[in-house]
Enzyme design. Structure first.
Site, mmCIF file in Angstrom:
data_model
loop_
_atom_site.group_PDB
_atom_site.id
_atom_site.type_symbol
_atom_site.label_atom_id
_atom_site.label_comp_id
_atom_site.label_asym_id
_atom_site.label_seq_id
_atom_site.Cartn_x
_atom_site.Cartn_y
_atom_site.Cartn_z
ATOM 1 N N GLU A 111 5.788 -2.716 12.346
ATOM 2 C CA GLU A 111 4.873 -1.590 12.122
ATOM 3 C C GLU A 111 3.617 -2.199 11.531
ATOM 4 O OE1 GLU A 111 2.574 0.931 10.533
ATOM 5 O OE2 GLU A 111 4.116 1.061 8.980
ATOM 6 N N ASN A 159 0.787 -1.238 0.000
ATOM 7 C CA ASN A 159 0.000 0.000 0.000
ATOM 8 C C ASN A 159 0.816 1.282 0.000
ATOM 9 O OD1 ASN A 159 0.572 -0.828 2.786
ATOM 10 N ND2 ASN A 159 -0.639 0.947 3.378
ATOM 11 N N GLU A 195 10.365 3.901 13.034
ATOM 12 C CA GLU A 195 11.014 4.118 11.752
ATOM 13 C C GLU A 195 11.051 5.610 11.465
ATOM 14 O OE1 GLU A 195 8.806 1.528 9.028
ATOM 15 O OE2 GLU A 195 10.414 0.061 9.266
ATOM 16 N N CYS A 245 -2.277 2.478 6.883
ATOM 17 C CA CYS A 245 -2.216 1.900 8.224
ATOM 18 C C CYS A 245 -2.595 2.917 9.296
ATOM 19 C CB CYS A 245 -0.825 1.320 8.498
ATOM 20 S SG CYS A 245 0.525 2.465 8.189
#
Length: 492
Positions: free
Chosen positions: A253, A155, A461, A287
């Site tokens: 994640e 995505n 991240e 997300c």
């Protein structure tokens, strides 16, 4: 019959088919038709990539390269990404259905992530310790953690690859990156830029394939030192179990059901835009989608009217068309999940203000949908659908809003809309989420770390500290005395 474009994998500096000759076909979500084929890895191919990565760690071409030289390679890669952003964006749009307007601009911006870590490459420092022992000189240095297995979903793959590759390469690691088998074309094409930038063979390999043949052998391989994973919680559980085989340092994640809190003093225009961005942006395939809108009861009707007014002009169409606001979702399975979730929500008393059904046309198109929920058990407030569905539920007090926001097993993103600065600080501090946007939503930067709480994963991240996650600290003790070492049976 027209032959479909075919994409090979990139292993140890060479373009290759899978050793088991497995191929998969990719569908264009905008048409529902096959558009490309790609090679898939076997366990032997995964092993070959990891062996190459392990060898590259000790090859002089990479091992003896100065950190400044590594930084220059990353600068070169950033330039190539920006130069090729339009073509990579077209590939990603064709493969995943995301709007070209987003894929091309996001890919160009991804160059800044490589540029940011290029600048940090020669800022990785150790320290001389003020040790509490006489005649001892003690210092630390940070060394590359080793071979990294990076796994990214379809995505936002260029972005999510950058948040792993850039710090790993800046730290001197080597990487085997697994692209999602759902839409891997952009990642396999990106490998050409890795090659063109001049990274030595084996430093970066890019593979794809199914779980049994690719993901499992990769994450449990004994020569993998670190796993950086982005994806769903169920897959993450398998990744963690696999890491027990190699004790690889792991960061996750994962998904979320992010809350957006809209207080009674919020600017309605800004709040409506934030909710639309957080739910309809990228067709809801994010997300950090703000799929739980918590709205003060006194402004619920006005905000729904504002969102409906703005959404009436949304154009759902060809993602290559610059006039489109929403493209298709990536897979037909997502449509099925959305339809089933909405049916359950209706049976629970939820009101569908607009949308609520797929569009009657070729491709995986879902109408943007607004759901008004009566209670927190409504299905659309609980299930991550990965589609353009916005759910709103009223609250009465600030304390209620915070409690509702935190009533979730996830904790990735969150948003707060209020004109009260004190409330913004107070509420954002109490939200159990790794990211909080105030009076905005879906903003990113290489300078800002992101990651989740609870079932949204762990580790961060982006940002300066992330580069340290790809290093190990070595401590060196030097005896500066002229006298020989004393009693060997006594700890110094």
């Amino acid at each position: 019959m027209t032959q479909l474009p075919h994409f090979q994998m990139y292993i140890d500096g060479a373009w290759t088919e899978g050793s088991a000759a497995q191929r998969m076909t990719s569908q264009n979500p905008a048409t529902g038709k096959d558009w490309a084929t790609f090679a898939c890895a076997s366990p032997a191919d995964v092993d070959r990539a990891i062996v190459a990565a392990r060898r590259a760690l000790t090859d002089a071409a990479w091992r003896d390269m100065t950190q400044t030289q590594r930084g220059k390679l990353l600068y070169r890669l950033a330039e190539l990404i920006e130069k090729n952003a339009s073509e990579l964006g077209r590939l990603e749009t064709t493969d995943s259905g995301k709007l070209l307007a987003e894929t091309s601009t996001q890919t160009a911006y991804v160059g800044d992530y490589y540029r940011y870590y290029a600048g940090l490459a020669d800022k990785i420092e150790g320290a001389v310790l003020p040790i509490d022992k006489p005649e001892m000189h003690v210092f630390t240095r940070r060394e590359p953690i080793g071979v990294v297995a990076a796994i990214v979903p379809w995505n936002a793959q260029m972005f999510l690859a950058a948040t792993k590759l850039a710090p790993a390469l800046a730290a001197g690691c080597t990487v085997v990156l697994k692209a999602s088998e759902i839409a891997p074309a952009p990642m396999l094409a990106f490998a050409k830029l890795i090659e063109e930038a001049g990274f030595p063979a084996g430093v970066v390999s890019i593979v794809t394939g199914d779980a049994e043949s690719c993901a499992i052998p990769l994450t449990r391989h004994p020569d993998v030192d670190r796993i950086a994973f982005t994806g769903g919680p169920e897959t993450a559980r398998h990744v963690v179990r696999n890491s027990a085989e190699n004790f690889a340092v792991t960061s996750l994640e994962l998904g979320g059901k992010s809350p957006i809190l809209v207080f009674e003093d919020a600017d309605l225009e800004g709040a409506a835009n934030g909710l639309i961005a957080g739910n309809f942006g990228a067709s809801g395939q994010s997300c950090v989608a703000g799929s739980r809108g918590l709205v003060h009861r006194s402004i619920m009707d006005a905000l729904i009217a504002k969102i409906a007014e703005k959404s009436a002009g949304i154009i759902v169409g060809d993602p290559m068309d610059h006039r489109s606001h929403l493209g298709p979702v990536c897979t037909a399975a997502q449509i099925d999940k959305i339809v089933a979730t909405l049916a359950t929500a209706r049976s629970q008393g939820a009101t569908i203000h607009f949308g609520g059904a797929p569009l009657a046309q070729a491709g995986n198109y879902m109408a943007p949908t607004l759901v008004e929920c009566q209670n927190t058990d409504t299905e659309t407030l609980k299930v991550e659908m990965f589609g353009p569905v916005m759910s709103l539920i009223p609250f009465d007090t600030e304390q209620d809003a915070i409690a509702m926001a935190n009533d979730t097993p996830f904790g990735l993103g969150s948003g707060v809309f209020t004109e009260n600065l004190a409330r913004a600080h107070r509420v954002s501090a109490r939200l159990k989420a790794g990211i909080c946007w105030v009076n905005t939503y879906r903003a990113i930067s290489p300078i800002a770390p992101f990651g989740g709480y609870n079932q949204s994963g762990y580790g961060r991240e982006a940002g300066m500290d992330a580069i340290h996650d790809y290093t190990r600290t070595k401590t060196t003790w030097i005896n500066t005395s002229d006298s020989p070492m004393a009693n060997p049976f006594v700890m110094r």
